[in-house]
Scaffold this motif. Structure first.
Motif, PDB file in Angstrom:
ATOM      1  N   TYR A  81      -0.107  -4.052  -4.484  1.00 39.37           N
ATOM      2  CA  TYR A  81       1.074  -3.798  -4.391  1.00 39.37           C
ATOM      3  C   TYR A  81       2.015  -4.850  -5.181  1.00 39.37           C
ATOM      4  O   TYR A  81       1.807  -6.011  -4.963  1.00 39.37           O
ATOM      5  N   TYR A 125      10.504  -2.574   0.122  1.00 37.42           N
ATOM      6  CA  TYR A 125      10.111  -2.198   1.517  1.00 37.42           C
ATOM      7  C   TYR A 125      10.839  -3.015   2.693  1.00 37.42           C
ATOM      8  O   TYR A 125      11.359  -2.683   3.791  1.00 37.42           O
ATOM      9  N   ILE A 158       4.586  -4.697   5.848  1.00 40.04           N
ATOM     10  CA  ILE A 158       4.213  -4.260   4.594  1.00 40.04           C
ATOM     11  C   ILE A 158       2.853  -4.765   4.121  1.00 40.04           C
ATOM     12  O   ILE A 158       2.008  -4.222   3.393  1.00 40.04           O
ATOM     13  N   ILE A 163       0.457  -2.594   5.888  1.00 40.85           N
ATOM     14  CA  ILE A 163       0.465  -1.124   5.191  1.00 40.85           C
ATOM     15  C   ILE A 163      -0.441  -1.096   4.148  1.00 40.85           C
ATOM     16  O   ILE A 163      -1.416  -0.666   3.695  1.00 40.85           O
ATOM     17  N   ALA A 164      -0.329  -2.435   3.226  1.00 44.64           N
ATOM     18  CA  ALA A 164      -0.851  -2.526   2.135  1.00 44.64           C
ATOM     19  C   ALA A 164      -2.518  -3.023   2.442  1.00 44.64           C
ATOM     20  O   ALA A 164      -3.147  -2.683   1.534  1.00 44.64           O
ATOM     21  N   LEU A 206      -3.426   1.173   3.015  1.00 44.60           N
ATOM     22  CA  LEU A 206      -3.277   2.098   1.869  1.00 44.60           C
ATOM     23  C   LEU A 206      -3.313   1.567   0.734  1.00 44.60           C
ATOM     24  O   LEU A 206      -2.746   0.337   0.634  1.00 44.60           O
ATOM     25  N   TYR A 215      -2.020   1.166  -3.171  1.00 44.34           N
ATOM     26  CA  TYR A 215      -0.643   1.224  -3.698  1.00 44.34           C
ATOM     27  C   TYR A 215      -0.535   2.529  -4.384  1.00 44.34           C
ATOM     28  O   TYR A 215       0.690   3.271  -4.059  1.00 44.34           O
ATOM     29  N   ASP A 245      -1.533   5.461  -3.042  1.00 43.01           N
ATOM     30  CA  ASP A 245      -1.544   6.353  -1.967  1.00 43.01           C
ATOM     31  C   ASP A 245      -0.175   6.179  -1.259  1.00 43.01           C
ATOM     32  O   ASP A 245       0.602   7.237  -1.178  1.00 43.01           O
ATOM     33  N   TYR A 246       0.437   4.860  -1.331  1.00 43.48           N
ATOM     34  CA  TYR A 246       1.741   4.406  -0.885  1.00 43.48           C
ATOM     35  C   TYR A 246       2.835   5.192  -1.740  1.00 43.48           C
ATOM     36  O   TYR A 246       3.849   5.769  -1.139  1.00 43.48           O
ATOM     37  N   GLU A 252       5.506   7.876  -0.635  1.00 40.62           N
ATOM     38  CA  GLU A 252       6.943   7.540  -0.931  1.00 40.62           C
ATOM     39  C   GLU A 252       7.914   8.711  -1.837  1.00 40.62           C
ATOM     40  O   GLU A 252       8.844   9.021  -1.757  1.00 40.62           O
ATOM     41  N   LEU A 274       0.300   7.654   5.500  1.00 43.33           N
ATOM     42  CA  LEU A 274       1.406   6.730   5.551  1.00 43.33           C
ATOM     43  C   LEU A 274       1.893   6.513   6.796  1.00 43.33           C
ATOM     44  O   LEU A 274       2.047   5.411   7.299  1.00 43.33           O
ATOM     45  N   GLN A 279       1.854   3.041   8.861  1.00 48.76           N
ATOM     46  CA  GLN A 279       3.168   2.672   9.457  1.00 48.76           C
ATOM     47  C   GLN A 279       3.076   2.229  11.114  1.00 48.76           C
ATOM     48  O   GLN A 279       3.690   1.161  11.663  1.00 48.76           O
TER      49      GLN A 279
END
Length: 117
Positions: free
Chosen positions: A28, A36, A58, A61-62, A65, A67, A69-70, A74, A104, A108
Motif C-alpha cells: 500500500y 484512509y 489500515i 486491512i493491508a 487485502l 492493494y 483488491d483494495y 474503493e 473489503l 474492515q
C-alpha cells in the motif's frame, strides 16, 4: 513450531533484500494509507487516539487485502456514488462487485475488532 513455520514462509523473500522484502510485505503506498487515515479520523474524531486506531485499521486491512483488491473495492464504492447509467451498473450488485465489496467489508470488520474493539 510457529517460528520455524514463519521462517520457512519468509524464506522465498530472503534473497530479495531488505527493500524488496518491505515492498512485498507492504504494497500500500503511503498516500493511500494517509487518505484512509484522514477519512477514518473525520469519522472517529481528530484525536491522537483516533490517529492511532485509524493507522492500526489500515495496517490490518493491508494485511488482509492486496492493494490491488483494495483499489478495486474503493473504485466500486466511488462508482456507486455517481449518477447515470455507469453508476447504476455498480449499484446493481453484480456477483463480481458483491465479492469485491464483501472482501473489503470483511477486512474492515476484522480491522475494527482489532483496532477499535
Amino acid at each position: 513450531m510457529l517460528a520455524s513455520g514463519l521462517a520457512l514462509g519468509l524464506l522465498p523473500f530472503a534473497a530479495l533484500g531488505a527493500d524488496a522484502l518491505a515492498d512485498a510485505l507492504n504494497d500500500y503506498p503511503t498516500e493511500a494509507r494517509a487518505e484512509y487515515v484522514f477519512g477514518c479520523m473525520a469519522t472517529n474524531g481528530q484525536s491522537q487516539e483516533a490517529l492511532r486506531r485509524c493507522s492500526c485499521s489500515i495496517d490490518a486491512i493491508a494485511g488482509i487485502l492486496s492493494y490491488e483488491d483494495y483499489v478495486a473495492a474503493e473504485t466500486v464504492l466511488r462508482m456507486r456514488q455517481g449518477g447515470g447509467e455507469r453508476a447504476a451498473m455498480f449499484r446493481g450488485g453484480t456477483p463480481v462487485t458483491m465479492r469485491i465489496l464483501g472482501d473489503l467489508r470483511r477486512a474492515q470488520a476484522e480491522a475494527e475488532m482489532i483496532c477499535f474493539g
